[in-house]
Design a protein around this motif. Sequence first.
Motif, PDB file in Angstrom:
ATOM      1  N   LYS A 167     -11.875   7.669   5.496  1.00  0.00           N
ATOM      2  CA  LYS A 167     -12.379   7.324   6.729  1.00  0.00           C
ATOM      3  C   LYS A 167     -12.076   8.493   7.645  1.00  0.00           C
ATOM      4  N   SER A 168     -12.315   9.625   7.129  1.00  0.00           N
ATOM      5  CA  SER A 168     -12.211  10.878   8.219  1.00  0.00           C
ATOM      6  C   SER A 168     -13.161  10.782   9.254  1.00  0.00           C
ATOM      7  N   ILE A 169     -14.540  10.330   9.018  1.00  0.00           N
ATOM      8  CA  ILE A 169     -15.363  10.201  10.072  1.00  0.00           C
ATOM      9  C   ILE A 169     -14.987   9.206  11.207  1.00  0.00           C
ATOM     10  N   ILE A 212      -5.707  -2.774   6.712  1.00  0.00           N
ATOM     11  CA  ILE A 212      -7.256  -2.860   6.036  1.00  0.00           C
ATOM     12  C   ILE A 212      -7.110  -4.283   5.345  1.00  0.00           C
ATOM     13  N   GLY A 213      -8.189  -5.092   5.601  1.00  0.00           N
ATOM     14  CA  GLY A 213      -8.376  -6.498   5.007  1.00  0.00           C
ATOM     15  C   GLY A 213      -9.817  -6.454   4.711  1.00  0.00           C
ATOM     16  N   TYR A 259      -9.026  -2.857  -2.079  1.00  0.00           N
ATOM     17  CA  TYR A 259      -7.870  -2.286  -2.944  1.00  0.00           C
ATOM     18  C   TYR A 259      -7.643  -0.674  -3.130  1.00  0.00           C
ATOM     19  N   HIS A 260      -9.113  -0.298  -2.995  1.00  0.00           N
ATOM     20  CA  HIS A 260      -9.124   1.185  -3.253  1.00  0.00           C
ATOM     21  C   HIS A 260      -8.714   2.065  -2.037  1.00  0.00           C
ATOM     22  N   GLU A 261      -8.947   1.602  -0.722  1.00  0.00           N
ATOM     23  CA  GLU A 261      -8.906   2.029   0.353  1.00  0.00           C
ATOM     24  C   GLU A 261      -7.552   1.910   0.889  1.00  0.00           C
ATOM     25  N   MET A 402     -14.300   5.525  -7.488  1.00  0.00           N
ATOM     26  CA  MET A 402     -13.230   4.643  -7.334  1.00  0.00           C
ATOM     27  C   MET A 402     -12.258   4.529  -8.636  1.00  0.00           C
ATOM     28  N   GLN A 403     -11.101   4.667  -8.678  1.00  0.00           N
ATOM     29  CA  GLN A 403     -10.047   4.711  -9.691  1.00  0.00           C
ATOM     30  C   GLN A 403      -9.829   3.369 -10.308  1.00  0.00           C
ATOM     31  N   GLY A 404     -10.326   3.211 -11.545  1.00  0.00           N
ATOM     32  CA  GLY A 404     -10.406   1.857 -12.085  1.00  0.00           C
ATOM     33  C   GLY A 404      -8.732   1.778 -12.783  1.00  0.00           C
TER      34      GLY A 404
END
Length: 429
Positions: A167-169, A212-213, A259-261, A402-404
């Motif tokens: 989310k750098s942007i 984050i939701g 979950y990832h973020e 994404m990391q599984g």
Amino acid sequence: MYAILDIESTGGKYNEEGIIEIAIYRFDGHEVVDRFISLVNPEREIQPYVANLTGIKNKMLRTAPKFHQVAKRIVEITENTVLVAHNAQFDYRILRTEFRRLGYDFQRKTLCTVDLSKKLLPEAESHSLGKLVRSLGIAVSDRHRANGDATATLKLFKLLLAKDTDKSILKDLVRAESLGELSPRQLDMVEEMPSETGVYYLHNKEGEIIFIGKSKNIKKRVNQHFTNVGKLARALQKETKKVSYEKTGSELAALLKEYHEVKKNIPQYNKKYVYNGYSHGVYINTDAKGFLNFTAARANGQVARLSSFGSMKASKNFLVQLNEKYQLTERNSQEEHNKKVQGILKKYSTENRDLILIDRGRQTGERSVFLIKKGMFKGFTFVDLNHQINNIHILESLITPMQGDAHTTHVIESYLRKEKALKIVELNQ
């Protein structure tokens, strides 16, 4: 708010060029809300190489509006936006030069999709617009015309926003926008949210993401944050100065993205995810007569696992549902029964499989695609063309990695149990 921009110019000496065509798409991060496309009479000759490249000839521009006739429209459509262009330095310089000739100091923040793609797509062989979008399977027409290139830049920017999991942007832009307190707007923020499925981000006054939701109804869930009571609700009500969101269409995409973020950004008010695997599951074994059977048991590392659960009770409940739905206790022949069991395994389990799941997208004609290799989740993307799905190399380049882990597997298989995925495609067939 963004203004996706592309300009075609006459060519010639530095700072003596004129605009011959301009296309601007006002983009709110989710959809185009306004657009302006026009030829422009530059009041000077087009360089031959530009005419050959664009197909725009001097005679085509004789009746086109001059820049001063479209300047007001350009100011209006770009007001309170960040200009986004491929090689933004060039387009912004040309635009400012034209305004300077009118005695107007045109200033906007800018984002360059060349720089963004180098950061978010470092493996690309080329970051030129044409080669980049072609390698990503993005359909483009009218290359080297303002509208064609602006449309390609818009599609590329949507992909880059999706890949920007840090989310750098967003952080940079929100930080720039949030110079004052936004407390009068907290309830108004709810009205700006869509009643659709996706992930939302609560920002503090510095632009940092504090929560984050995910929700099947973003507007309803954000409203709950502002109206609930309790320690967390009070903290979010006090500190939230802006809410942003990303529509996913697919509930599975929202679950995995959240979950990832959360793991990657570690927002202040999200609970940390700690998963050490799941304690129970439904497994396959073979009885003495050669019949395949499902059994609920503690997690034991068996290869033939149908699905994972957090308790024995949940495992047994699912087993009852399977028996009722597929009438597994009624056995006619071993071959027929075992074929039925194998079919159930393919329907609900990702164990040791290479496949993609195809679910609904954010809009009509779009699909979300989830990549799984050797049973492990690798990431997802959105596509609107079948050849992007059918070409695994293109698909892998589009995927937001994404990391599984055990939890993503559990989320995906839980989703399959609800029978919501539109389509399952085996990659090794």
